[in-house]
Structure formats: C-alpha cells, structure tokens
Design an enzyme around this catalytic site. Structure first.
Site, PDB file in Angstrom:
ATOM      1  N   ARG A 103       5.622   2.569 -20.735  1.00 25.85           N
ATOM      2  CA  ARG A 103       6.236   2.527 -22.056  1.00 25.85           C
ATOM      3  C   ARG A 103       7.134   1.320 -22.274  1.00 25.85           C
ATOM      4  O   ARG A 103       7.684   1.144 -23.355  1.00 25.85           O
ATOM      5  CB  ARG A 103       7.040   3.811 -22.319  1.00 25.85           C
TER       6      ARG A 103
ATOM      7  N   HIS B 127       7.819   1.817  -2.938  1.00 23.01           N
ATOM      8  CA  HIS B 127       6.852   0.882  -2.359  1.00 23.01           C
ATOM      9  C   HIS B 127       6.466  -0.136  -3.429  1.00 23.01           C
ATOM     10  O   HIS B 127       5.458   0.022  -4.116  1.00 23.01           O
ATOM     11  CB  HIS B 127       5.619   1.647  -1.866  1.00 23.01           C
TER      12      HIS B 127
ATOM     13  N   ARG C 295       4.778  -3.216  -4.975  1.00 21.34           N
ATOM     14  CA  ARG C 295       3.642  -4.082  -4.649  1.00 21.34           C
ATOM     15  C   ARG C 295       3.770  -5.391  -5.428  1.00 21.34           C
ATOM     16  O   ARG C 295       4.531  -5.473  -6.393  1.00 21.34           O
ATOM     17  CB  ARG C 295       2.335  -3.362  -4.957  1.00 21.34           C
TER      18      ARG C 295
ATOM     19  N   HIS D  22       4.191  -0.307 -10.398  1.00 25.66           N
ATOM     20  CA  HIS D  22       5.029   0.905 -10.456  1.00 25.66           C
ATOM     21  C   HIS D  22       6.440   0.507 -10.029  1.00 25.66           C
ATOM     22  O   HIS D  22       7.219   0.063 -10.861  1.00 25.66           O
ATOM     23  CB  HIS D  22       4.433   2.065  -9.653  1.00 25.66           C
TER      24      HIS D  22
ATOM     25  N   GLU E  54       9.082   0.557   1.394  1.00 26.63           N
ATOM     26  CA  GLU E  54       7.793   0.309   2.019  1.00 26.63           C
ATOM     27  C   GLU E  54       7.149  -0.926   1.409  1.00 26.63           C
ATOM     28  O   GLU E  54       7.362  -1.216   0.220  1.00 26.63           O
ATOM     29  CB  GLU E  54       6.847   1.491   1.793  1.00 26.63           C
TER      30      GLU E  54
ATOM     31  N   THR F 147      -3.888   2.016  -3.071  1.00 27.08           N
ATOM     32  CA  THR F 147      -2.899   2.780  -2.315  1.00 27.08           C
ATOM     33  C   THR F 147      -3.102   2.495  -0.840  1.00 27.08           C
ATOM     34  O   THR F 147      -4.148   1.977  -0.441  1.00 27.08           O
ATOM     35  CB  THR F 147      -3.024   4.295  -2.601  1.00 27.08           C
TER      36      THR F 147
ATOM     37  N   HIS G 168       1.634  10.521   3.388  1.00 27.28           N
ATOM     38  CA  HIS G 168       0.450  10.241   2.588  1.00 27.28           C
ATOM     39  C   HIS G 168      -0.337  11.535   2.399  1.00 27.28           C
ATOM     40  O   HIS G 168      -0.954  12.050   3.321  1.00 27.28           O
ATOM     41  CB  HIS G 168      -0.457   9.168   3.190  1.00 27.28           C
ATOM     42  N   ASP G 169      -0.280  12.050   1.189  1.00 27.69           N
ATOM     43  CA  ASP G 169      -0.996  13.255   0.763  1.00 27.69           C
ATOM     44  C   ASP G 169      -0.471  14.544   1.390  1.00 27.69           C
ATOM     45  O   ASP G 169      -1.122  15.587   1.287  1.00 27.69           O
ATOM     46  CB  ASP G 169      -2.510  13.122   1.002  1.00 27.69           C
TER      47      ASP G 169
END
Length: 245
Positions: free
Chosen positions: A19, A44, A46, A51, A75, A105, A196-197
């Site tokens: 947004r 994290h 990048r 994000h 990270e 990812t 992770h997950d």
C-alpha cells in the site's frame, strides 16, 4: 529454559509495502509480538526489499533495545550491503542464509564444506561487533560437522522437509534425521535454532528434540493469525514452547 520464539515479521512488511505507506507497521507488530510473550523478532531483508527493508533493521533494533531481555535476529545473504546494515544496527543475532538475490524463499542450507573459507571472515567480522552468528543449514551431519570451522555460534536447521512430511503423516524417518543433526551440533558446542514452515500443528512434535534454543516462525504464524488473531496466535506458540518435552 524453554525454546524461545522469534517472530518473523516479513509478511507484515509485505502487506505494508503493498500500500506504499507504513501500515501495518512492523514496529507496532513487533511490540504486539513481544507483549504476547515472544522472546524476539526476526526479519529477512532481501536485495529487492520486497518485504522487510534495510531501514527496518535499525527501527526494530530500537524496539528490542527498549525491552531488556528481547532480541532481534536479522537473516540474509551476506553481501556487503547486508553486512553494513547489520553491523550498523548490531542486532543480537545474525543468521546467514545462502539465498540467491531473486530467490522466492530460503530453500537450502549452506554448503559449508565448500564455503568455509568464504564464511570465516564474514563470521569473524560480525562476531567482532558483538553479534551472535548462526548459519542456515540442512539436517546433514557432514555439513554440520564442518560448521565450527567457520567460527559460528549456532546453526539453524532448515525444517521444510520435516514440515512437509509431518503434514502428510509420515515423518518418523525425517524427524530422526533432524534429531541426529541437533545432537551432532550440540556435541560440537554449537547452539541449535530451527525454522521454516514450523506451525501450530507440527511444532510440538519437533520439540521432542532436546536443546532447541530458538524457533523462528513467520509465514505460518501470519496465516494462523488471520484465523485466531495475532496476539492469541503467539500465545498459542508460547504455550507449546513452555510445555515442550
């Protein structure tokens, strides 16, 4: 001490970025997470900052600095820009991941046997700044056995395979591999993190493995929060962690 929860705020940042203004605020959600019982915050960033942004690192470090006993874990792939941001903010922990620049990812751990000499000066630079260093690794005994040579403090077990097999109901063999990896790391004097997950359905079974110091959870937690509420979801995770073992 129970395994500690570090809440990854990347998905909050992704919604924010869609947004073009600071809503939802990752700082606000960091406070909510810590108020609900999380021990730390993970981001994290990048290179494309799709994000988490580099600017979020300093903002979130200020949050944990104002709350003694909490931590920020940053990270990322250790290119020069990332390292400069981390060294300027000095988070409590930096987790190095072997991501390609455009990677969707994280999907694999370091090839430490190949990259030891590359990682050693990076780890040394971070540790000289007082930052604890963790390496993102597969549950591979050979790679984990090579980790101490880099000078790292911890390894983070990449748990996607465990999560996948748990979802499909046949995870005993995979779980045994992760348990062996954790024992090897601990015996080598390394702390063990995981992420992770991991989610509300599979975390308790994973924590049968002793001495997991920290789990970093973001994507699943954010999705679960859409159903249960953000703070209530974190409280569910904290309850699982407190009752583990």
């Amino acid at each position: 001490m129970p395994t500690q929860l570090s809440v990854n705020l990347n998905k909050i940042a992704l919604i924010r970025n869609s947004r073009g203004r600071d809503f939802p605020s990752v700082v606000h959600f960091a406070h909510l997470a810590l108020n609900a019982g999380a021990h730390g915050i993970t981001i994290h960033p990048r290179p494309d900052q799709r994000h988490a942004r580099y600017a979020d690192v300093a903002a979130l470090k200020a949050v944990v600095d104002a709350r003694p006993g909490t931590e920020l874990n940053v990270e990322g792939y250790p290119d020069r820009q990332f390292l400069d941001v981390v060294l300027a903010a000095r988070p409590q922990q930096c987790t190095l991941v072997p991501d390609e620049p455009g990677q969707l990812t994280s999907d694999h751990g370091w090839n430490i046997l190949r990259d030891t000499e590359k990682l050693k000066p990076i780890v040394a630079e971070l540790k000289a700044a007082g930052i604890r260093v963790s390496l993102f690794v597969d549950a591979d005994p050979t790679q984990i056995a090579a980790a101490p040579a880099t000078g790292c403090d911890r390894v983070e077990l990449y748990t996607e395979q465990y999560a996948h097999d748990h979802e499909h109901g046949d995870f005993a063999v995979t779980f045994a591999r992760y348990a062996e990896a954790a024992v090897i790391a601990t015996d080598l004097g390394l702390g063990v993190n995981a992420g992770h997950d991991l989610n509300l359905d599979n975390l308790a079974d994973f924590l049968v493995i002793p001495d997991i110091l920290e789990v970093s959870i973001g994507h699943a937690l954010t999705v679960e929060a859409l159903q249960h509420g953000f703070e209530a979801t974190i409280q569910r995770y904290v309850s699982i962690l407190n009752n583990a073992g």
